[in-house]
Design a protein around this motif. Structure first.
Motif, PDB file in Angstrom:
ATOM      1  N   TRP A 382       0.785  -1.316   0.133  1.00  0.00           N
ATOM      2  CA  TRP A 382       0.036  -0.293   0.055  1.00  0.00           C
ATOM      3  C   TRP A 382       0.821   1.107  -0.097  1.00  0.00           C
ATOM      4  O   TRP A 382       1.591   1.422   1.007  1.00  0.00           O
ATOM      5  N   ALA A 383       1.024   1.907  -1.193  1.00  0.00           N
ATOM      6  CA  ALA A 383       1.776   3.081  -1.331  1.00  0.00           C
ATOM      7  C   ALA A 383       1.029   4.226  -1.442  1.00  0.00           C
ATOM      8  O   ALA A 383       0.487   4.567  -2.371  1.00  0.00           O
ATOM      9  N   ASP A 384       1.096   5.215  -0.117  1.00  0.00           N
ATOM     10  CA  ASP A 384       0.296   6.449  -0.240  1.00  0.00           C
ATOM     11  C   ASP A 384       1.066   7.571  -0.755  1.00  0.00           C
ATOM     12  O   ASP A 384       2.554   7.549  -0.470  1.00  0.00           O
ATOM     13  N   GLY A 385       0.484   8.488  -1.589  1.00  0.00           N
ATOM     14  CA  GLY A 385       1.266   9.461  -2.025  1.00  0.00           C
ATOM     15  C   GLY A 385       2.098  10.429  -0.884  1.00  0.00           C
ATOM     16  O   GLY A 385       3.037  11.044  -1.198  1.00  0.00           O
ATOM     17  N   ARG A 386       1.574  10.313   0.261  1.00  0.00           N
ATOM     18  CA  ARG A 386       1.859  10.886   1.438  1.00  0.00           C
ATOM     19  C   ARG A 386       2.873   9.969   2.326  1.00  0.00           C
ATOM     20  O   ARG A 386       3.356  10.530   3.433  1.00  0.00           O
ATOM     21  N   SER A 387       3.169   9.078   1.727  1.00  0.00           N
ATOM     22  CA  SER A 387       3.903   7.883   2.767  1.00  0.00           C
ATOM     23  C   SER A 387       5.307   8.257   3.148  1.00  0.00           C
ATOM     24  O   SER A 387       5.909   9.107   2.411  1.00  0.00           O
ATOM     25  N   ARG A 388       5.827   7.835   4.185  1.00  0.00           N
ATOM     26  CA  ARG A 388       7.019   8.428   4.791  1.00  0.00           C
ATOM     27  C   ARG A 388       8.239   7.655   4.652  1.00  0.00           C
ATOM     28  O   ARG A 388       9.120   7.373   5.416  1.00  0.00           O
ATOM     29  N   GLY A 389       7.935   6.535   3.420  1.00  0.00           N
ATOM     30  CA  GLY A 389       9.229   5.786   3.252  1.00  0.00           C
ATOM     31  C   GLY A 389       8.684   4.297   3.423  1.00  0.00           C
ATOM     32  O   GLY A 389       7.477   3.747   3.751  1.00  0.00           O
ATOM     33  N   ALA A 390       9.663   3.405   3.451  1.00  0.00           N
ATOM     34  CA  ALA A 390       9.395   2.080   3.490  1.00  0.00           C
ATOM     35  C   ALA A 390       8.974   1.772   5.197  1.00  0.00           C
ATOM     36  O   ALA A 390       9.643   1.857   5.895  1.00  0.00           O
ATOM     37  N   LEU A 391       7.631   0.875   5.029  1.00  0.00           N
ATOM     38  CA  LEU A 391       7.376   0.388   6.410  1.00  0.00           C
ATOM     39  C   LEU A 391       6.789  -1.014   6.284  1.00  0.00           C
ATOM     40  O   LEU A 391       6.561  -1.535   5.272  1.00  0.00           O
ATOM     41  N   HIS A 392       7.088  -1.603   7.464  1.00  0.00           N
ATOM     42  CA  HIS A 392       6.728  -3.269   7.280  1.00  0.00           C
ATOM     43  C   HIS A 392       5.419  -3.339   8.180  1.00  0.00           C
ATOM     44  O   HIS A 392       5.407  -2.790   9.410  1.00  0.00           O
ATOM     45  N   HIS A 393       4.429  -4.173   8.111  1.00  0.00           N
ATOM     46  CA  HIS A 393       3.415  -4.176   8.634  1.00  0.00           C
ATOM     47  C   HIS A 393       3.238  -5.733   9.091  1.00  0.00           C
ATOM     48  O   HIS A 393       3.145  -6.754   8.130  1.00  0.00           O
ATOM     49  N   CYS A 394       3.389  -6.400  10.172  1.00  0.00           N
ATOM     50  CA  CYS A 394       3.483  -7.601  10.670  1.00  0.00           C
ATOM     51  C   CYS A 394       2.374  -8.280  11.376  1.00  0.00           C
ATOM     52  O   CYS A 394       2.292  -9.365  11.632  1.00  0.00           O
ATOM     53  N   GLY A 395       1.290  -7.547  11.312  1.00  0.00           N
ATOM     54  CA  GLY A 395      -0.024  -7.931  11.639  1.00  0.00           C
ATOM     55  C   GLY A 395      -0.902  -8.666  10.828  1.00  0.00           C
ATOM     56  O   GLY A 395      -0.369  -8.723   9.501  1.00  0.00           O
ATOM     57  N   TYR A 396      -1.779  -9.459  11.019  1.00  0.00           N
ATOM     58  CA  TYR A 396      -2.615 -10.116   9.981  1.00  0.00           C
ATOM     59  C   TYR A 396      -3.556  -9.186   9.387  1.00  0.00           C
ATOM     60  O   TYR A 396      -4.039  -8.451   9.897  1.00  0.00           O
ATOM     61  N   VAL A 397      -3.633  -9.647   8.130  1.00  0.00           N
ATOM     62  CA  VAL A 397      -4.514  -8.856   6.979  1.00  0.00           C
ATOM     63  C   VAL A 397      -5.215  -9.778   6.146  1.00  0.00           C
ATOM     64  O   VAL A 397      -4.478 -10.913   5.755  1.00  0.00           O
ATOM     65  N   SER A 398      -6.539  -9.664   5.827  1.00  0.00           N
ATOM     66  CA  SER A 398      -7.543 -10.399   4.971  1.00  0.00           C
ATOM     67  C   SER A 398      -7.348  -9.489   3.668  1.00  0.00           C
ATOM     68  O   SER A 398      -7.565  -8.561   3.738  1.00  0.00           O
ATOM     69  N   THR A 399      -7.784 -10.438   2.600  1.00  0.00           N
ATOM     70  CA  THR A 399      -8.196  -9.668   1.291  1.00  0.00           C
ATOM     71  C   THR A 399      -9.405  -8.870   1.429  1.00  0.00           C
ATOM     72  O   THR A 399      -9.557  -8.021   1.059  1.00  0.00           O
ATOM     73  N   ILE A 400     -10.348  -9.406   2.562  1.00  0.00           N
ATOM     74  CA  ILE A 400     -11.532  -8.578   2.578  1.00  0.00           C
ATOM     75  C   ILE A 400     -11.109  -7.132   3.276  1.00  0.00           C
ATOM     76  O   ILE A 400     -11.807  -6.214   3.146  1.00  0.00           O
ATOM     77  N   ASP A 401      -9.988  -6.819   3.844  1.00  0.00           N
ATOM     78  CA  ASP A 401      -9.601  -5.695   4.398  1.00  0.00           C
ATOM     79  C   ASP A 401      -9.401  -4.639   3.708  1.00  0.00           C
ATOM     80  O   ASP A 401      -9.276  -3.454   3.739  1.00  0.00           O
ATOM     81  N   ILE A 402      -8.999  -5.275   2.220  1.00  0.00           N
ATOM     82  CA  ILE A 402      -8.305  -4.060   1.169  1.00  0.00           C
ATOM     83  C   ILE A 402      -9.609  -3.281   0.754  1.00  0.00           C
ATOM     84  O   ILE A 402      -9.515  -1.853   0.794  1.00  0.00           O
ATOM     85  N   ALA A 403     -10.969  -3.785   0.483  1.00  0.00           N
ATOM     86  CA  ALA A 403     -11.930  -3.014   0.385  1.00  0.00           C
ATOM     87  C   ALA A 403     -12.386  -2.225   1.377  1.00  0.00           C
ATOM     88  O   ALA A 403     -12.485  -0.945   1.000  1.00  0.00           O
ATOM     89  N   ALA A 404     -12.278  -2.639   2.453  1.00  0.00           N
ATOM     90  CA  ALA A 404     -12.405  -1.697   3.875  1.00  0.00           C
ATOM     91  C   ALA A 404     -11.599  -0.484   3.901  1.00  0.00           C
ATOM     92  O   ALA A 404     -11.915   0.600   4.232  1.00  0.00           O
TER      93      ALA A 404
END
Length: 525
Positions: A382-404
């Motif tokens: 997920w790359a937002d035009g406002r992002s602060r550089g490379a970030l790693h997210h280690c929590g659980y994510v599901s495909t259904i969360d993309i729409a949300a």
């Protein structure tokens, strides 16, 4: 808070393992453009599918709902035309919407289902199914109709997309709007496509592999690149209207037909093989599939998982790398155009795959109801035009969360029944919103060595994976922290019984939590 409503550019691949990207650890495969995207965005380490099959998971992506709710439980069904999608929501709120490439919300073929062939009862001729629908517009993606009828097209908006440049099927056999584009550029396009027209020399040992005569500039990946750039230019002329654009590549799904220089870009002797490749006899389903292959009972022409030898696997991986690198080149061209048009700062770019590929896991190729991480874990950036550089997210994510997350970033209230949870806050920073992930999976075919077809549920929580099959014992329990290659099934291990019990309870609770809440009642009784 963002000053203006964001654009959304979703870029997806078809059947790509998470570790088949440089930014996810691939050593030989080169994906500099996708890696650069990850370097300015959030890379999700534990993103998982709602279902490890194309159609159900794509439907979950655009609805934010599990397959058991949106109804497209396995390939060969259709997503209801009454479904609310993120395209519908954004379109109603003022976004321009477009899809370029593979949709697969409706079936591709008219081939009879194996479930119907095994049916033991005759349904009521007037009411054959529990659901009644008079809508007959469920043939819009059938490849045969795109081949035979030059006037065949989609009815718009198509699941919330105002315009679609459609690609249907895979390899060099893609149909849809692409085949008409191809016919405008070559006098005899059918003379280029399929194994019967393959170029001679430099063969590969992989099943379903041929060196296509389609040149790079006419291959479907290049079509999707070109049409996506065209759409971006159209949207750039409407600066006051935000857009939602999905570029959906058909590769690296088999058959393996990377064109031109991408065919032999990677040496099979140098590709990365999974650690578990040689351990097929230690695992239940892989050992059964290995026996089917040795006994001559395995079909090498379909999409279901098959056992392969090392030469076949190395060839398949090398060709897959070639297809991914061609996609990476296309992603680079698309993102450069986004920047050239001055749209980068206001655009959220999301990269993902619809599901993984076994690609050598325990000696298997393709996909099936065997929930190894290779299949159910996906790349997600997920790359937002406002992002602060490379970030790693280690929590659980599901495909259904993309729409949300898209709806949240757009500042829109989700509809009742959307089950996903945003994984970004109002400032675009990652947040952890779920403690576990539920995976649903149903297939039409029988499980190896069984008369039952695959109906599977998996729960991922606290570094563990629990998987159970309808009507089949044993279940499967893996400690992914200690056993990341999923070699040791702890289902019957005495020391793991407390974990097994707790995971089973959590699975039941998650299934309840993901049950239907729509529609809300209008009256008390």
């Amino acid at each position: 808070m963002r000053e203006r409503r964001p654009n959304f550019l979703v870029i997806s691949t078809d059947q790509q393992r998470a570790d088949h990207l440089g930014c996810y650890g691939a050593k030989v495969l080169k994906t500099p453009n996708i890696d650069a995207l990850a370097s300015r965005g959030i890379r999700f380490e534990r993103a998982h599918v709602a279902s490890p099959v194309c159609m159900p998971n794509r439907a979950s992506l655009i609805t934010g709902r599990m397959p058991s709710l949106h109804g497209l439980r396995h390939n060969g069904l259709n997503l209801s035309l009454d479904s609310a999608t993120i395209g519908d929501i954004l379109l109603a709120d003022g976004w321009a919407t477009a899809l370029v490439g593979k949709a697969h919300f409706q079936q591709f073929t008219r081939n009879p289902s194996p479930i119907l062939a095994r049916r033991t009862h005759v349904p009521n001729p007037h009411f054959p199914e529990a659901r009644i629908s008079a809508d007959t517009r469920y043939d819009q993606e059938v490849s045969q109709y795109w081949r035979d009828d030059p006037c065949h097209d989609l009815v718009y908006p198509y699941y919330g997309f105002e315009s679609v440049d459609l690609t249907v099927e895979h390899g060099d056999l893609v149909e849809g709007h692409y085949s008409r584009w191809l016919a405008e550029r070559h006098p005899e396009p059918d003379s280029l496509r399929g194994p019967e027209n393959a170029l001679e020399g430099d063969p590969r040992a992989a099943p379903q592999a041929w060196r296509t005569a389609v040149p790079e500039e006419l291959y479907s990946t290049r079509y999707i690149e070109e049409r996506t750039i065209d759409r971006l230019n159209e949207f750039a002329r409407q600066r006051d209207t935000p857009f939602f654009l999905w570029a959906s590549f058909n590769d690296p799904h088999h058959p393996f037909t990377p064109p031109g220089r991408y065919w032999n870009m990677y040496d099979p002797d140098e590709v990365d093989l999974p650690v578990s490749f040689a351990l097929g006899e230690r695992a239940d389903w892989p050992s059964r599939l290995g026996k089917m292959r040795r006994d001559g009972l395995a079909s090498l022409t379909g999409t279901a998982a098959i056992a392969v030898d090392e030469a076949e696997l190395r060839a398949a991986v090398a060709l897959t790398y070639g297809m991914i690198t061609m996609i990476d080149d296309a992603v680079g061209a698309i993102l450069r155009e986004l920047g050239n048009l001055g749209l980068e700062e206001d655009t959220i770019v999301i990269f993902l795959s619809d599901h993984g590929d076994l690609m050598g896991e325990f000696g298997l190729l393709f996909k099936g109801p065997f929930h190894y991480q290779a299949l159910i874990r996906i790349p997600l950036i997920w790359a937002d035009g406002r992002s602060r550089g490379a970030l790693h997210h280690c929590g659980y994510v599901s495909t259904i969360d993309i729409a949300a997350s898209i709806i949240h970033a757009a500042g829109i209230i989700p509809f009742n029944g959307m089950q996903g949870r945003p994984f970004v806050d109002d400032d675009g920073a990652p947040v952890t919103s779920r403690e576990c992930v539920l995976v649903e999976d149903e297939v039409q075919t029988r499980l190896p060595g069984h008369e039952l077809r695959g109906r599977v549920r998996t729960l991922l929580a606290d570094g563990w994976r629990l998987t159970i099959y309808d009507g089949i014992e044993p279940g499967y329990l893996y400690n992914l922290n200690d056993d990341p290659n999923e070699v040791d099934n702890l289902w019957d291990e005495p020391s793991a019984q407390l974990v097994r019990s707790k995971m089973m309870e959590r699975l039941v609770r998650e299934m309840i939590a993901h049950s239907e809440t729509s529609p809300l009642p209008e009256y008390a009784a």
